[in-house]
Design an enzyme around this catalytic site. Structure first.
Site: not given
Ligand code: NDP
Length: 494
Positions: A50, A123, A333
């Protein structure tokens, strides 16, 4: 007044200090040294996935009452507005990649709620390629560059996908029309994972989040996208930025699917499996509100490159689920941001909650907002430091089972839902799906193609036949021969 970073006025920002007009530069020319040193440090590592993204600020406005499912305050009144940041992205390409490439798109929301930040990091697809996070680094390896050629490898992609039948659902979406949206505005977003809601009575519901584009879905064919890329590598960034600048604010209907906690034992599929959707006929969409984007960031690096989303950021009334991939993302993350942006990344303005933050975390690089003049720098303490809030404890989750390596493919149906998707596509859409797949398989060894065709056949024999015909039409060079029949039928799919 131009100053140094220490605040002193700069006398000359055009000429270096040299010994004579032609002479060498003096080491004491600190302004020159500082400019070069800063330039060397202008980048943080780009995201491993990303990396190429665009973002905008906006609001969620609640239009329907869902307080019977969740106590989260951002939903506690019709008309209530919560500020948010929405970052879109492509997945595989680097920061300079073209926007109009066939790829999954990231759809990451940060809601600045009164009870802290809630990040929904989804997404534009409701499912994903894998269901066990152990496979994530390998999967991403196949989407990136080959270590020797430094080029992307169709063989690696189809080798991995054909050996991982759980990817078939997402592969079908990726190569269908929706795998190449005409920008970020005309596409849907999905939380993808199953999350949980819990209410004031301590009841838990499983939940999936959907964001339906109110601009309508618009997609490009490969040929149209190639023409766009030839003229403009920033087509999605431009479309989003310019629409917001002219006041044409993009909007999405936020909806949820709700599953009572006990239903998870009854569904024919595992509702925590990231490769599955919950059929709408069983769990219909319930409207929640409208997301509108209405303000462009003022500084791309500060507000988009440093924007740091993590599915671990939930607020009281919203929780996780046993989804294995979600569980891994809860760690990965925040860890990526600590490495990429820095230990105190959440203190940056774009990441900073609008509610008060009180932690006992201590020092580290760039600790600039430490509480001053306090004796309460550990816990428990006798000096009035922040204390825990038992009232926001989530209801207990019943789990059981022996700890071992469970085969995540055992007893899993990887074919019905991709087949359902294939069957809902019109004939022209199916034709484009066949050619998109065949085009992407050029140069792939025949035994890998055959292995993948078997997966298409199990989803729907017409799917395999269509791809086979498109291969015969499109491929110019014959693919290399299969090695053995064992290569053709993957053991795991038996
Ligand atoms: P429904 O007929 O109720 O829903 C079909 C869904 O497919 C709609 O959400 C529609 O989105 C979406 N869709 C249409 N074309 C495409 C495409 N080319 N690529 C991806 N999605 C598309 O059926 P079910 O709920 O039983 O689901 C059937 C199949 O639809 C699933 O196997 C799944 O592949 C796909 N799907 C299902 C979703 C779900 O949450 N149930 C969500 C998205 C896809 P829209 O309404 O925006 O046109």
């Amino acid at each position: 007044m131009l100053t140094s970073t220490a605040g002193a006025p700069i006398p000359d920002n055009q000429n270096s200090i040299t010994a004579g007009p032609r002479g060498p530069i003096l080491l004491q020319d600190y302004q020159l040294i500082e400019k070069l040193a800063h330039q060397n440090r202008e980048r943080v590592p780009e995201r491993v996935v990303h990396a190429k993204g665009s973002a905008a600020y906006g609001t969620l406005t609640v239009t329907h009452d869902i307080t019977k499912y969740t106590r989260a305050k951002l939903f506690d009144g019709i008309g209530k507005k919560t500020d948010l940041l929405l970052r879109f992205s492509t997945v595989a390409g680097e920061r300079g990649a073209a926007d109009a490439e066939r790829d999954v798109r990231g759809f990451a929301l940060k809601f600045y709620t009164e009870e802290g930040n809630w990040d929904l990091v989804g997404n534009n697809t409701p499912v994903f390629f894998i269901r066990d996070p152990m496979k994530f680094p390998d999967f991403i390896r196949t989407q990136k560059r080959h270590p020797r050629t430094n080029m992307r490898s169709a063989t690696a992609m189809w080798d991995f996908w054909s050996l991982s039948p759980e990817s078939l659902h997402q592969v079908t979406i990726l190569f269908s029309d929706r795998g190449l949206p005409q920008g970020y505005r005309p596409m849907n977003g999905y939380g993808s994972h199953t999350f949980s809601f819990w209410n004031n009575d301590g009841e838990r519901y499983w939940v999936k989040f959907h964001f339906k584009s109110m601009q309508g879905i618009r997609t490009w064919t490969n040929e149209e996208a190639n023409a766009v890329i030839a003229e403009d590598r920033e087509s999605a960034q431009r479309d989003l930025y310019e629409a917001i600048e002219r006041g044409d604010f993009p909007r999405w209907r936020m909806c949820v699917q709700i599953m009572p906690e006990a239903d998870a034992e009854k569904t024919s599929y595992n509702p925590f499996d990231l490769t599955k959707v919950w059929p709408h006929s069983e769990y219909p969409l319930i409207d929640v509100g409208v997301v509108e984007l209405n303000r462009n960031p003022d500084h791309y690096f500060a507000e988009v490159e440093q924007a740091s989303f993590s599915p671990s950021n939930v607020v009281p009334g919203i929780g996780y689920s046993p989804d294995k991939v979600l569980q891994a993302r809860l760690f990965a993350y925040a860890d990526a941001h600590r490495y990429r942006v820095g230990t105190h990344y959440e203190a940056l303005p774009v990441n900073k909650p609008r509610s008060q933050v009180n932690t006992y975390h201590a020092d580290g690089a760039m600790r600039f907002d430490a509480p001053v003049g306090t004796d309460a720098y550990y816990e428990p303490n006798s000096f009035g430091g922040p204390v825990e809030v038992p009232s926001v404890k989530e209801p207990p989750l019943r789990i059981n089972g022996d700890a071992t390596f469970y085969d995540h493919r055992a007893g899993n149906d990887d074919y019905t839902q991709p087949g359902n998707l294939f069957r809902l596509l019109g004939a022209e859409q199916q034709e484009r799906l066949f050619s998109n797949i065949a085009g992407a398989m050029q140069g792939v060894p025949r035994f890998i193609i055959d292995r993948q065709l078997e997966h298409f056949r199990r989803a729907d024999p017409r799917y395999a036949a269509g791809v086979e015909a498109a291969i015969a039409r499109i491929h110019t060079a014959p693919a290399s021969a299969p090695t053995t029949t064992a290569d053709v039928i993957p053991q795991a799919a038996e």
